[in-house]
Write a protein that holds these residues in place. Structure first.
Motif, PDB file in Angstrom:
ATOM      1  N   SER A 121      -7.872   1.033   2.792  1.00 13.81           N
ATOM      2  CA  SER A 121      -7.044   1.188   4.000  1.00 13.81           C
ATOM      3  C   SER A 121      -6.162   2.432   3.965  1.00 13.81           C
ATOM      4  O   SER A 121      -5.575   2.801   4.989  1.00 13.81           O
TER       5      SER A 121
ATOM      6  N   GLU B 253      -9.586  -3.569  -0.937  1.00 13.47           N
ATOM      7  CA  GLU B 253      -9.319  -3.454   0.502  1.00 13.47           C
ATOM      8  C   GLU B 253      -8.061  -2.627   0.757  1.00 13.47           C
ATOM      9  O   GLU B 253      -7.997  -1.857   1.731  1.00 13.47           O
TER      10      GLU B 253
ATOM     11  N   ASP C 291      -4.871   6.247   4.032  1.00 14.19           N
ATOM     12  CA  ASP C 291      -5.328   7.470   4.700  1.00 14.19           C
ATOM     13  C   ASP C 291      -6.004   8.405   3.701  1.00 14.19           C
ATOM     14  O   ASP C 291      -7.010   9.044   4.018  1.00 14.19           O
TER      15      ASP C 291
ATOM     16  N   THR D  92       0.807  -1.219   0.000  1.00 18.06           N
ATOM     17  CA  THR D  92       0.000   0.000   0.000  1.00 18.06           C
ATOM     18  C   THR D  92       0.843   1.274   0.000  1.00 18.06           C
ATOM     19  O   THR D  92       0.383   2.320  -0.476  1.00 18.06           O
TER      20      THR D  92
END
Length: 299
Positions: A99, A95, A101, A52
């Motif tokens: 997640s 997903e 920010d 991520t």
């Protein structure tokens, strides 16, 4: 803009990366190995893992990854591979985006007009309910797997793709050599509708989906006028100056392709209603112009 792309080594992914970078955008490719540059991000869709950190700062994501529908005979094992590569990969990506920010503004997630099943002579648009069969069920699961991104406020668009006209990949690429050698002809009765789109228009449509804030949910990526397989056969013969006397009867196709033959013989008369209503303009709206564009594309 910084745009993340899965499936960037496929037919559509390669063309999209070229288009974005030519206009000065940064295309960030999701790869299944350690990254070799700042424009690569590692992910493992089978393990449902995404780095991520590499997605930070991406304003949009285009998700095109998935095992080839027509690459192999549809055994139980290969059907599972087709499903898992789409459903698990989409869920992992959605997903991961949820997640962050600061999630991206938009996710354009691949889907297909196979969701409508065999529509016969009936026209289908985005309001048409799903059909029946392996591909219809697969597409429904595929789209549902993106739920986490939508729930996190990411504008999520499902690009329901038709048959992409190109010499460089996809189902249509298999037609060109057959017709060049005079072996092309209609499949089955030839009365089944094919909903196609030129590769150039497909890439332009994906960029339109990225940029058009009013679009979310399903959008059909097909040319405005579907044509029958018989009409496609005539156009291919005319453009390539070859006879089209060969035919592939339905029983022979079923013997050669197994279960996949039912989808080859299925009729899908799909219209790009929402794409047109949003102001998109096709450069190659008819099948002959799409075929000629594929022949002159030297990239």
């Amino acid at each position: 803009m910084r745009i993340a792309i899965t499936g960037s080594t496929g037919l559509i992914g390669r063309a999209l990366v070229r288009s974005l970078t030519a206009d000065g955008h940064q295309a960030v490719r999701l790869v299944r190995r350690p990254p070799r540059s700042a424009t690569e991000v590692e992910w493992d869709p089978e393990r449902q893992w995404v780095d991520t950190d590499g997605l930070a700062g991406c304003e949009g994501v285009v998700h095109l990854a998935g095992a080839g529908i027509g690459d192999h005979r549809w055994t139980a094992a290969y059907k599972k591979k087709i499903r898992d590569s789409r459903v698990l990969g989409t869920a992992a990506l959605a997903e991961a985006l949820a997640s962050l920010d600061t999630p991206p503004r938009v996710l354009v997630s691949g889907s297909a007009i196979g969701i409508y099943g065999d529509t016969g002579d009936r026209q289908a648009d985005e309001s048409t309910p799903p059909g029946h069969g392996f591909l219809a069920d697969l597409c429904q699961e595929w789209e549902e797997a993106a739920g986490a991104a939508a729930e996190a406020g990411v504008r999520t668009v499902f690009a329901r793709t038709g048959l992409v006209v190109s010499r460089d990949g996809g189902a249509w690429a298999k037609l060109f050599p057959l017709f060049r050698f005079g072996l092309g002809g209609r499949l089955g009765s030839g009365r089944q509708f094919w909903s196609f789109i030129a590769l150039h228009d497909h890439v332009a449509a994906l960029r339109h989906l990225l940029d058009t804030e009013s679009l979310s949910g399903p959008v059909n990526l097909t040319a405005p006028v579907p044509v029958t397989n018989r009409e496609v056969t005539a156009v291919m013969g005319r453009v390539l100056h070859r006879p089209t006397l060969c035919t592939a009867p339905a029983p022979a196709l079923r013997l050669a392709l197994g279960e996949m033959a039912d989808d080859v013989l299925a009729s899908q008369r799909v219209l790009p209603r929402r794409l047109l209503d949003s102001g998109f303009s096709f450069a190659f709206p008819d099948v002959e112009s799409a075929v000629r564009a594929a022949l002159t594309d030297t990239r």
